[in-house]
Design an enzyme around this catalytic site. Structure first.
Site, PDB file in Angstrom:
ATOM      1  N   GLY A  13      -7.072   6.149 -44.902  1.00 58.79           N
ATOM      2  CA  GLY A  13      -7.243   6.230 -43.458  1.00 58.79           C
ATOM      3  C   GLY A  13      -6.892   4.900 -42.839  1.00 58.79           C
ATOM      4  O   GLY A  13      -7.016   3.854 -43.480  1.00 58.79           O
ATOM      5  N   GLY A  14      -6.415   4.935 -41.624  1.00 61.74           N
ATOM      6  CA  GLY A  14      -6.036   3.694 -40.960  1.00 61.74           C
ATOM      7  C   GLY A  14      -5.006   2.938 -41.772  1.00 61.74           C
ATOM      8  O   GLY A  14      -3.967   3.478 -42.118  1.00 61.74           O
ATOM      9  N   GLU A  15      -5.337   1.709 -42.108  1.00 59.88           N
ATOM     10  CA  GLU A  15      -4.440   0.867 -42.902  1.00 59.88           C
ATOM     11  C   GLU A  15      -4.901   0.763 -44.350  1.00 59.88           C
ATOM     12  O   GLU A  15      -4.473  -0.117 -45.082  1.00 59.88           O
ATOM     13  CB  GLU A  15      -4.362  -0.533 -42.281  1.00 59.88           C
ATOM     14  CG  GLU A  15      -3.755  -0.540 -40.904  1.00 59.88           C
ATOM     15  CD  GLU A  15      -3.759  -1.936 -40.282  1.00 59.88           C
ATOM     16  OE1 GLU A  15      -4.565  -2.790 -40.692  1.00 59.88           O
ATOM     17  OE2 GLU A  15      -2.944  -2.155 -39.384  1.00 59.88           O
ATOM     18  N   GLU A  16      -5.792   1.647 -44.792  1.00 59.56           N
ATOM     19  CA  GLU A  16      -6.301   1.600 -46.158  1.00 59.56           C
ATOM     20  C   GLU A  16      -5.648   2.672 -47.025  1.00 59.56           C
ATOM     21  O   GLU A  16      -5.492   3.816 -46.608  1.00 59.56           O
ATOM     22  CB  GLU A  16      -7.819   1.763 -46.187  1.00 59.56           C
ATOM     23  CG  GLU A  16      -8.529   0.562 -45.635  1.00 59.56           C
ATOM     24  CD  GLU A  16     -10.029   0.596 -45.887  1.00 59.56           C
ATOM     25  OE1 GLU A  16     -10.680  -0.374 -45.520  1.00 59.56           O
ATOM     26  OE2 GLU A  16     -10.545   1.576 -46.440  1.00 59.56           O
ATOM     27  N   SER A 118      -3.420  -3.398 -45.426  1.00 60.52           N
ATOM     28  CA  SER A 118      -2.353  -4.258 -44.933  1.00 60.52           C
ATOM     29  C   SER A 118      -2.799  -4.865 -43.617  1.00 60.52           C
ATOM     30  O   SER A 118      -3.462  -4.223 -42.819  1.00 60.52           O
ATOM     31  CB  SER A 118      -1.059  -3.469 -44.748  1.00 60.52           C
ATOM     32  OG  SER A 118      -1.257  -2.434 -43.821  1.00 60.52           O
TER      33      SER A 118
END
Length: 125
Positions: A13-16, A118
């Site tokens: 999810g998101g940047e993970e 990131s």
């Protein structure tokens, strides 16, 4: 280019993201994660934004073949946040200072999970 055909990369999810590495040793998992981190940071991100600088923080944990997957995920996630608090753009492993566990007759193959985040940073214009 750095992961094996048996590895699984998944967006959490998101940047993970999670990288599942079945049947890999601790040392090989650390090496692979460091290679991925270095390759990621050396990527030319200027086509996204001319002043974009991107880093990669990784939390790494080794599954013992017995614990619930949720425990593995929690360990990797905790190490990710240690990496972020320690200056980002690094690999932090849950097992770095612990000895290898002897085989306890577990038939499932060992696996590692790496959580990454990131971090894109745009320099001021």
């Amino acid at each position: 280019n750095h992961v094996r055909a048996s590895d699984l990369v998944a967006r959490i999810g998101g940047e993970e993201f999670a990288l599942l590495l079945p049947g890999i040793s601790r040392e090989s998992a650390l090496l692979l994660c460091e290679e991925v981190r270095v390759a990621f940071t050396r990527e030319d991100w200027s086509r996204v934004h001319p002043q974009l600088r991107v880093t990669l923080s990784i939390g790494l944990a080794l599954w013992d073949g017995e614990s619930p997957p949720s425990e593995l995920i929690a360990q990797a996630d905790e190490r990710l946040y240690v990496a972020k608090r320690s200056g980002r753009n690094r690999v932090e492993a849950a097992f770095r200072h612990t000895p290898e566990r002897p085989d306890r007759g577990v038939r499932r193959s060992p696996a590692s999970v790496a959580f990454s985040d990131s971090n894109g940073h745009e320099s001021p214009s």
